[in-house]
Design a protein around this motif. Structure first.
Motif, PDB file in Angstrom:
ATOM      1  N   ILE A 336       7.196   4.939  -1.244  1.00 31.30           N
ATOM      2  CA  ILE A 336       5.114   5.126  -0.532  1.00 31.30           C
ATOM      3  C   ILE A 336       4.488   4.559  -0.858  1.00 31.30           C
ATOM      4  CG2 ILE A 336       3.617   6.607  -1.781  1.00 31.30           C
ATOM      5  CD1 ILE A 336       6.216   8.238  -1.497  1.00 31.30           C
ATOM      6  N   ASN A 337       3.993   2.983  -1.407  1.00 33.45           N
ATOM      7  CA  ASN A 337       3.000   2.353  -2.189  1.00 33.45           C
ATOM      8  C   ASN A 337       3.650   1.399  -0.175  1.00 33.45           C
ATOM      9  OD1 ASN A 337       1.959   2.896  -4.054  1.00 33.45           O
ATOM     10  ND2 ASN A 337       2.976   1.411  -5.556  1.00 33.45           N
ATOM     11  N   ARG A 338       4.533   1.516  -0.194  1.00 36.89           N
ATOM     12  CA  ARG A 338       4.532   0.348   1.558  1.00 36.89           C
ATOM     13  C   ARG A 338       3.881   1.108   2.129  1.00 36.89           C
ATOM     14  NH1 ARG A 338       9.119  -1.804  -0.622  1.00 36.89           N
ATOM     15  NH2 ARG A 338      11.053   0.084  -0.672  1.00 36.89           N
ATOM     16  N   LEU A 339       4.574   2.638   2.290  1.00 33.13           N
ATOM     17  CA  LEU A 339       4.165   3.082   3.607  1.00 33.13           C
ATOM     18  C   LEU A 339       2.528   3.870   3.268  1.00 33.13           C
ATOM     19  CD1 LEU A 339       6.891   5.898   2.656  1.00 33.13           C
ATOM     20  CD2 LEU A 339       6.886   4.640   4.799  1.00 33.13           C
ATOM     21  N   LEU A 340       2.112   3.611   1.894  1.00 28.39           N
ATOM     22  CA  LEU A 340       0.687   4.404   2.136  1.00 28.39           C
ATOM     23  C   LEU A 340       0.092   3.262   2.883  1.00 28.39           C
ATOM     24  CD1 LEU A 340      -0.010   5.577  -0.958  1.00 28.39           C
ATOM     25  CD2 LEU A 340      -0.647   6.214   0.928  1.00 28.39           C
ATOM     26  N   ASP A 341       0.865   1.770   2.755  1.00 32.76           N
ATOM     27  CA  ASP A 341      -0.025   0.107   3.172  1.00 32.76           C
ATOM     28  C   ASP A 341       0.185  -0.276   4.065  1.00 32.76           C
ATOM     29  OD1 ASP A 341      -0.934  -0.340   0.126  1.00 32.76           O
ATOM     30  OD2 ASP A 341       0.578  -2.394  -0.232  1.00 32.76           O
ATOM     31  N   GLU A 343       0.686   2.781   6.400  1.00 26.76           N
ATOM     32  CA  GLU A 343      -0.643   3.172   6.764  1.00 26.76           C
ATOM     33  C   GLU A 343      -2.330   2.596   7.126  1.00 26.76           C
ATOM     34  OE1 GLU A 343      -0.419   7.443   6.340  1.00 26.76           O
ATOM     35  OE2 GLU A 343      -2.105   7.561   6.162  1.00 26.76           O
ATOM     36  N   ALA A 344      -2.598   2.480   5.653  1.00 25.68           N
ATOM     37  CA  ALA A 344      -4.178   1.191   5.984  1.00 25.68           C
ATOM     38  C   ALA A 344      -3.884   0.870   7.201  1.00 25.68           C
ATOM     39  CB  ALA A 344      -3.914   0.963   4.329  1.00 25.68           C
ATOM     40  N   ALA A 345      -3.278  -0.355   6.903  1.00 21.63           N
ATOM     41  CA  ALA A 345      -3.037  -1.190   7.625  1.00 21.63           C
ATOM     42  C   ALA A 345      -3.358  -1.171   9.459  1.00 21.63           C
ATOM     43  CB  ALA A 345      -2.006  -2.071   7.695  1.00 21.63           C
ATOM     44  N   ARG A 346      -2.592  -0.325   9.508  1.00 17.88           N
ATOM     45  CA  ARG A 346      -3.047   1.161  10.808  1.00 17.88           C
ATOM     46  C   ARG A 346      -4.403   1.816  11.256  1.00 17.88           C
ATOM     47  NH1 ARG A 346       2.449   2.488   9.227  1.00 17.88           N
ATOM     48  NH2 ARG A 346       1.056   4.632   9.315  1.00 17.88           N
ATOM     49  N   ARG A 347      -4.594   2.383  10.425  1.00 18.72           N
ATOM     50  CA  ARG A 347      -6.146   2.772  10.047  1.00 18.72           C
ATOM     51  C   ARG A 347      -6.919   2.495   8.804  1.00 18.72           C
ATOM     52  NH1 ARG A 347      -2.199   6.926  11.414  1.00 18.72           N
ATOM     53  NH2 ARG A 347      -2.743   8.001   9.885  1.00 18.72           N
ATOM     54  N   PRO A 348      -7.605   1.275   8.710  1.00 22.52           N
ATOM     55  CA  PRO A 348      -8.138   0.916   7.828  1.00 22.52           C
ATOM     56  C   PRO A 348      -9.201   1.552   6.883  1.00 22.52           C
ATOM     57  CG  PRO A 348      -8.464  -0.934   9.668  1.00 22.52           C
ATOM     58  CD  PRO A 348      -7.451   0.449  10.003  1.00 22.52           C
ATOM     59  N   ALA A 349     -10.050   2.749   8.081  1.00 21.78           N
ATOM     60  CA  ALA A 349     -11.389   3.066   7.545  1.00 21.78           C
ATOM     61  C   ALA A 349     -10.739   4.722   7.053  1.00 21.78           C
ATOM     62  CB  ALA A 349     -12.484   2.548   8.459  1.00 21.78           C
ATOM     63  N   ALA A 350      -9.190   5.365   7.583  1.00 22.94           N
ATOM     64  CA  ALA A 350      -9.044   6.462   7.790  1.00 22.94           C
ATOM     65  C   ALA A 350      -9.808   7.710   6.621  1.00 22.94           C
ATOM     66  CB  ALA A 350      -7.899   6.372   8.438  1.00 22.94           C
ATOM     67  N   GLN A 351      -9.247   7.145   5.292  1.00 24.55           N
ATOM     68  CA  GLN A 351      -9.642   7.985   4.337  1.00 24.55           C
ATOM     69  C   GLN A 351     -10.506   7.215   2.613  1.00 24.55           C
ATOM     70  OE1 GLN A 351      -6.319   9.572   2.393  1.00 24.55           O
ATOM     71  NE2 GLN A 351      -4.905   7.584   3.155  1.00 24.55           N
ATOM     72  N   ALA A 352     -10.794   8.143   1.905  1.00 27.50           N
ATOM     73  CA  ALA A 352     -11.281   7.852   1.128  1.00 27.50           C
ATOM     74  C   ALA A 352      -9.990   7.748  -0.127  1.00 27.50           C
ATOM     75  CB  ALA A 352     -12.631   8.545   0.209  1.00 27.50           C
TER      76      ALA A 352
END
Lengths: 371, 371, 371
Positions: A336-341, A343-352
């Motif tokens: 899960i952490n790999r998937l979250l990382d 996603e964060a790399a694709r959209r850095p500011a997408a969510q708090a």
């Protein structure tokens, strides 16, 4: 912290019918589902763009092709477009609601809350029994757990809790669960974690003897395949000594079930269950017994998980310690952490990142480095 | 964000009687109302200065001139002064509670939560029927809506929702509401916004035929005059073709009602209703029918507004889009914003702005610049 | 703000028995109590170190020497050590839960939530009647008040509220309470505040006449000794004119009770009551009447304190003003502040100060400087 770029079960197919819209919160986003005349499921933002009213409080209109807001009558079709704004001829271009990719498959409605450009139905996990008619459904169910998604994945990846939490339908032999042999592995493409348990020469649980007559003790197995969408499970047992683990696993009792886990809010999660059997085919009484046993079992989990979550919220600053049986949960967390990382790399500011669940995630991951 | 320098309805006169104090939160301030022997209404801070106990949990004392705290027996009169501190002869000078200007008029108790020096009863909006005995009350009612003040003003300034929300008592002809002609204007002194709707040649609603026999279709009108204190409305209908809009509007059915809107907290609002009629005079059965229809109508609004508010709280970061019918609401919002700006200019640091409702206010005001 | 280095009542002895664990939140820390086979009470952190599950949801195991987590079966003994981690032979060294010093004395279980090195059972306040067999218990009770610890201490140090709050069992003579003579002092070692009230020649309350026949009016006294652990009280009355205040206080009605006050959370407090009498010995009917009167009295306090707390939370920015009768509460607050300062000096960064209760503490302390 939500993983948005993922297929989640949004509803049982049976929930989206009868002409009424269905409201469901998914990853913190209010969604309304409805079935259009072409038998497709539409998924819209459950919030009228005009004044914010939940569209799910309205009704189907335009011969079932659209939803009518109950406040001022605006109508939105499956594309999110407003097709009628009562009292005015021209509809503002901005008057449209968000839509979400949906795909219906195997009695489940799947939804992708993230970037629509990345949504490929081919990524939806196939259910274990495929289209094989020798498997018949014994039950499906929906619950909402007041516990976060990550904690429920953790629960399903460590089945050692069966010996203590599940005293009735699926236990059968506490000692055998206590001594089960376990194997854990993560797929090469890091999409699934596999947890396999062998319980040789044990007493069968009520769930197995409800529709099958064993000679006596059985060789039992549980194979759980976890992904970010939920858990595909294959469990069963055959008469002891017939080589169930290594062999063909023919005969005996076999159950396949899929557990769809879909974050509702930071602290709550939808829990969808869909189960099939390969025995007592056509026997609805057995199916009903199996379903009742399963529902009781999931209520046992719910009771535990909600108490655990409340306590973790109260004691966020205290650490946790993992055991050997947590290896499945920890591999899942790494996945899960790999998937979250990613996603964060694709959209850095997408969510708090919501503080409470991030903290609990971190606590549950303690010991990750040591595995 | 509260507008403090304003007259609000604090209570129906009938609520402040019988010798018992009445607790009411007004603009975030706890207030206790009681009626003194000279038949005036006193309004005190509902919090004993000694230890913070709500005085409204106590009882009237000193022959009805004061309120006794139920904790240690301190007594406060209508001026806020402590007139008895049991067990000690000298009362500290600081031992007094705040008071609020109140004025009773037309069966309503008005209160000014802001700067007392600015409170002039002449600014209280006159009810439409004045003292004309040809108008008789058919009902008054009190509700608390779990939705903010601004959202309820927005609701009352756009009556196009009648076609969808109010299916029973006050509708009569959805098509006519859909096609109503609307005119909106703001007074030169910026104290009121006027929304006028004409519904020519339509079916009368149950609310109109409860006590009057029309020949058939009617010409119907609704004139709503909104201010920061609430809405003064004049609605009615006459037999179609008799020139109701431009003419004298004699005969037929005419209703005048005042809706007092008073912020309770950031997310809740008091809703006072007071209505009179000029037909079926003396007929209490007709009055009871009219009141029942009105209460059912307001419950319909409450249901909508509370669902809308909950959704807006959950989705604060998403925009809204206005329609032509929102022009009344948007003019009202401009009026309110001017009043808030003026108050902020008089008392720059008087208050913090609650985040949630300020955000919703901002969303509802989208499109203001374009009007 | 919690005072951790202090002995608090954690439970009535009667609550910890029967083989079931007892959950109790103490100073924001979840604690589970259970009685081991050697009749000692163990106090553990109520949170399994493995996955955070409340251990109080589990059951006693290892012949009553340990608690079993209901989730994965881990067992923790009275020392906090994990003595069984099902499915694995080696138990991680970090797999242990916190323990708290406990001491059972006079039917009460005492617990020290702070630094264990400072816990000395000799510091537990002795109950007023010691071991004297001429005092017999008439009742014990447990409540949870939704009001903070400091507010309840404040309540018990100012008995002038009896005239207004306690209209039934313990009042007897409102006028006498109104005019009571009061003396207040703090011990030289600053461990206790003493509040003494004399009510000469007054009517006896129902609580006194339930089991004793006075000739008529009585001389009544109340001596309350408050500490950070609660209040040790001695109250009673003798026939008027026999010199009860200065003399031997023999005969008449005498009651000694201890009120244990233990912070649960920032905004809630455990309230333990333990009372003995020196009259109507052996008469269980009288004891039952006394207990019923006491419980009704404490419910009256609860009603007041919870309403007061809710109002203070809503109006945190408004001041309070103290009266002469508050001198006991203010001396107590000074005492508590000294203890808190001393604890902060020993462990500067030990805790954050919860904002709400610190604010209320500050308001209640207004006027401290003037005393």
């Amino acid at each position: 912290m939500f993983l948005f770029d993922n297929w989640y079960v949004a509803a049982l197919s049976s929930e989206v019918s009868g002409g009424a819209p269905l409201a469901r919160m998914i990853c913190g986003k209010p969604v309304v589902l409805f079935r259009t005349p072409d038998n497709r499921v539409a998924a819209l933002e459950d919030r009228c763009m005009h004044r914010g009213m939940p569209l799910s409080a309205g009704k189907l209109c335009a011969e079932g092709r659209a939803l009518q807001c109950p406040y001022h009558g605006l109508e939105f079709d499956a594309s999110g477009a407003c097709i009628n704004a009562p009292g005015q001829a021209t509809i503002p271009r901005a008057m449209r609601v968000l839509t979400y990719p949906v795909h219906e498959q195997a009695d489940l409605v799947w939804l992708w809350p993230g970037d629509p450009a990345l949504a490929d139905p081919a990524d939806i996990p196939a259910l274990g029994h495929g289209d094989d008619p020798q498997w018949q459904m014994f039950g499906e169910a929906y619950f909402e757990f007041k516990a976060p998604w990550g904690m429920i994945l953790d629960n399903l990846m460590d089945l050692s809790h069966i010996a203590y939490v599940h005293v009735a339908a699926i236990n059968g032999d506490p000692e055998a669960h206590y001594n089960a042999r376990m194997g854990v592995s993560t797929d090469e493409d890091a999409k699934c974690v596999h947890v396999k348990r062998a319980l040789p020469n044990c007493n069968p649980p009520p769930q197995y003897t409800a529709g099958y007559a064993f000679k006596g003790r059985i060789d039992r197995w549980q194979e759980f395949e976890g992904s970010a969408s939920g858990v595909n499970a294959w469990s069963g047992g055959t008469d002891a000594g017939t080589g169930a683990f290594e062999g063909s696993r023919e005969g005996g009792v076999q159950l396949r079930h899929f557990t769809g886990l879909t974050p509702a809010t930071e602290g709550s999660c939808h829990y969808f269950f869909h189960g099939v059997r390969n025995f007592a085919l056509g026997d609805e009484q057995v199916a009903a017994k199996l379903k009742a046993g399963l529902v009781a079992t999931l209520r046992e989990d719910q009771h535990i998980l909600e108490a655990q979550y409340a306590r973790l919220l109260e004691t966020g600053s205290r650490p946790l310690v993992s055991l050997a049986a947590d290896v499945g949960g920890l591999q899942m967390r790494r996945l899960i952490n790999r998937l979250l990382d990613a996603e964060a790399a694709r959209r850095p500011a997408a969510q708090a990142i919501p503080v409470a669940s991030a903290n609990i995630d971190a606590m549950l991951a303690l010991g990750l480095a040591k595995q």
